[in-house]
Design a protein around this motif. Structure first.
Motif, PDB file in Angstrom:
ATOM      1  N   VAL A 119      45.589  55.340  34.934  1.00  0.00           N
ATOM      2  CA  VAL A 119      46.629  55.054  33.956  1.00  0.00           C
ATOM      3  C   VAL A 119      46.420  53.613  33.793  1.00  0.00           C
ATOM      4  CG1 VAL A 119      49.010  55.346  33.343  1.00  0.00           C
ATOM      5  CG2 VAL A 119      48.060  56.927  34.988  1.00  0.00           C
ATOM      6  N   GLN A 120      46.279  53.240  32.334  1.00  0.00           N
ATOM      7  CA  GLN A 120      46.233  51.717  32.066  1.00  0.00           C
ATOM      8  C   GLN A 120      47.465  51.170  32.232  1.00  0.00           C
ATOM      9  OE1 GLN A 120      44.130  51.142  28.510  1.00  0.00           O
ATOM     10  NE2 GLN A 120      43.970  48.999  28.678  1.00  0.00           N
ATOM     11  N   ASP A 124      51.380  42.725  35.462  1.00  0.00           N
ATOM     12  CA  ASP A 124      52.759  42.379  36.096  1.00  0.00           C
ATOM     13  C   ASP A 124      53.726  43.758  36.412  1.00  0.00           C
ATOM     14  OD1 ASP A 124      52.847  42.638  33.160  1.00  0.00           O
ATOM     15  OD2 ASP A 124      54.186  41.251  32.845  1.00  0.00           O
ATOM     16  N   ILE A 125      53.459  44.769  35.364  1.00  0.00           N
ATOM     17  CA  ILE A 125      54.252  45.844  35.262  1.00  0.00           C
ATOM     18  C   ILE A 125      53.936  46.675  36.674  1.00  0.00           C
ATOM     19  CG2 ILE A 125      54.536  48.055  34.149  1.00  0.00           C
ATOM     20  CD1 ILE A 125      55.842  45.519  32.827  1.00  0.00           C
ATOM     21  N   PHE A 126      52.420  46.785  36.989  1.00  0.00           N
ATOM     22  CA  PHE A 126      52.220  47.256  38.199  1.00  0.00           C
ATOM     23  C   PHE A 126      52.939  46.567  39.338  1.00  0.00           C
ATOM     24  CE2 PHE A 126      49.502  48.349  41.900  1.00  0.00           C
ATOM     25  CZ  PHE A 126      49.575  49.687  41.767  1.00  0.00           C
ATOM     26  N   GLU A 127      53.222  45.357  39.464  1.00  0.00           N
ATOM     27  CA  GLU A 127      53.690  44.516  40.444  1.00  0.00           C
ATOM     28  C   GLU A 127      55.322  45.046  40.607  1.00  0.00           C
ATOM     29  OE1 GLU A 127      52.621  40.640  39.695  1.00  0.00           O
ATOM     30  OE2 GLU A 127      50.798  40.702  40.352  1.00  0.00           O
ATOM     31  N   LEU A 185      45.752  49.050  42.210  1.00  0.00           N
ATOM     32  CA  LEU A 185      45.401  48.476  40.832  1.00  0.00           C
ATOM     33  C   LEU A 185      44.129  48.076  40.758  1.00  0.00           C
ATOM     34  CD1 LEU A 185      46.734  47.152  38.141  1.00  0.00           C
ATOM     35  CD2 LEU A 185      47.009  45.155  39.327  1.00  0.00           C
ATOM     36  N   SER A 186      43.422  48.490  39.563  1.00  0.00           N
ATOM     37  CA  SER A 186      41.813  48.234  39.770  1.00  0.00           C
ATOM     38  C   SER A 186      41.854  47.451  38.467  1.00  0.00           C
ATOM     39  CB  SER A 186      41.029  49.303  39.637  1.00  0.00           C
ATOM     40  OG  SER A 186      39.756  49.011  39.233  1.00  0.00           O
ATOM     41  N   GLU A 187      40.952  46.408  38.291  1.00  0.00           N
ATOM     42  CA  GLU A 187      40.365  45.729  37.073  1.00  0.00           C
ATOM     43  C   GLU A 187      39.401  46.610  36.326  1.00  0.00           C
ATOM     44  OE1 GLU A 187      39.609  41.220  35.396  1.00  0.00           O
ATOM     45  OE2 GLU A 187      39.633  41.697  37.497  1.00  0.00           O
ATOM     46  N   GLN A 208      44.029  49.022  35.240  1.00  0.00           N
ATOM     47  CA  GLN A 208      44.377  50.285  35.510  1.00  0.00           C
ATOM     48  C   GLN A 208      44.978  50.862  36.918  1.00  0.00           C
ATOM     49  OE1 GLN A 208      40.922  52.644  34.300  1.00  0.00           O
ATOM     50  NE2 GLN A 208      39.973  51.879  35.943  1.00  0.00           N
ATOM     51  N   ALA A 209      46.011  51.544  37.064  1.00  0.00           N
ATOM     52  CA  ALA A 209      46.355  52.172  38.233  1.00  0.00           C
ATOM     53  C   ALA A 209      45.561  53.221  38.535  1.00  0.00           C
ATOM     54  CB  ALA A 209      47.761  52.555  38.110  1.00  0.00           C
TER      55      ALA A 209
END
Length: 229
Positions: A119-120, A124-127, A185-187, A208-209
């Motif tokens: 999921v893209q 900062d939102i993932f953090e 989290l993956s770039e 992306q998560a």
């Protein structure tokens, strides 16, 4: 915000040459089908129980005359979550995450099978997402991988019933095995290209998560046991 399916009448125009009237062809007695390709905004004005297994709601179509109000089965109403329309970035990410999980809770020949979802999301939102949940973190292949602290924590992590899907009226279901659930989290791999001078360039495609878990299958009695745990 709620919507319902539109009803469409089927008319077989090939029968016109036989002398059958248009009135007969479009008679309300003819079988109707439901299309999920078009939805209408509506308001629920009332409800009633038809029997122990059926419940109806009185729907009013927003912007339409009251003469079009009708009683429809409650399960024909689609209730659209606010996160899909007006939620903030964190809410929308969780909504996409849950949708991805639900879409993959499908029955198969294997009792247990692994699922991987991407999921893209902005970094900062993932953090913010990680801080808002009770995760345990472990270092795996040089990156922090997150897991739920317990099954109880997992069940309450997102909206109700996010972790299972009942697939038929008999109660057969597919669910997430919490012990195998992990997220990180993956770039995303950069996109390679060239500029007008023939020099290679790289285009960053964000983050992306990645969610990975094993899905399990069972019947209604297995689900009752899981819900009580």
């Amino acid at each position: 915000m709620e919507f319902r399916k539109s009803r469409c009448k089927r008319v077989d125009y090939r029968k016109l040459h036989s002398g059958v009237s248009l009135r007969e062809l479009s008679s309300p007695k003819r079988k109707t089908t439901w299309s999920t390709s078009k939805f209408y905004k509506l308001e629920v004005k009332g409800s009633r129980n038809v029997n122990t297994n059926r419940r109806e709601v009185l729907v009013h179509y927003t912007g339409w005359d009251k003469k079009f109000d009708e009683w429809r089965l409650e399960n024909e109403i689609l209730n659209t979550p606010a996160e899909a329309i007006s939620g903030d970035a964190l809410d929308f990410f969780e909504f996409q995450l849950i949708c991805g999980i639900k879409e993959n809770l499908t029955p198969g020949r294997k009792t247990n099978s692994e699922v991987t979802i991407a999921v893209q999301v902005q970094q900062d939102i993932f953090e913010d997402f990680v801080r808002s949940k009770a995760f345990d973190s472990e270092d795996k292949l040089g990156r922090p991988v997150l897991r739920f602290q317990s099954a109880a924590v997992a069940k309450s992590a997102f909206t109700l019933d996010w972790w299972y899907r009942i697939c038929n009226s008999a109660g057969d279901f597919v669910s997430v095995n919490f012990e195998t659930f992990q997220i990180w989290l993956s770039e995303r791999r950069p996109l390679e290209g060239y500029n007008t001078e023939g020099i290679q360039t790289l285009f960053h495609r964000g983050f992306q998560a990645i969610v990975r878990f094993v899905k399990t299958q069972g019947n209604r009695y297995d689900l009752e046991s899981l819900l009580q745990q």
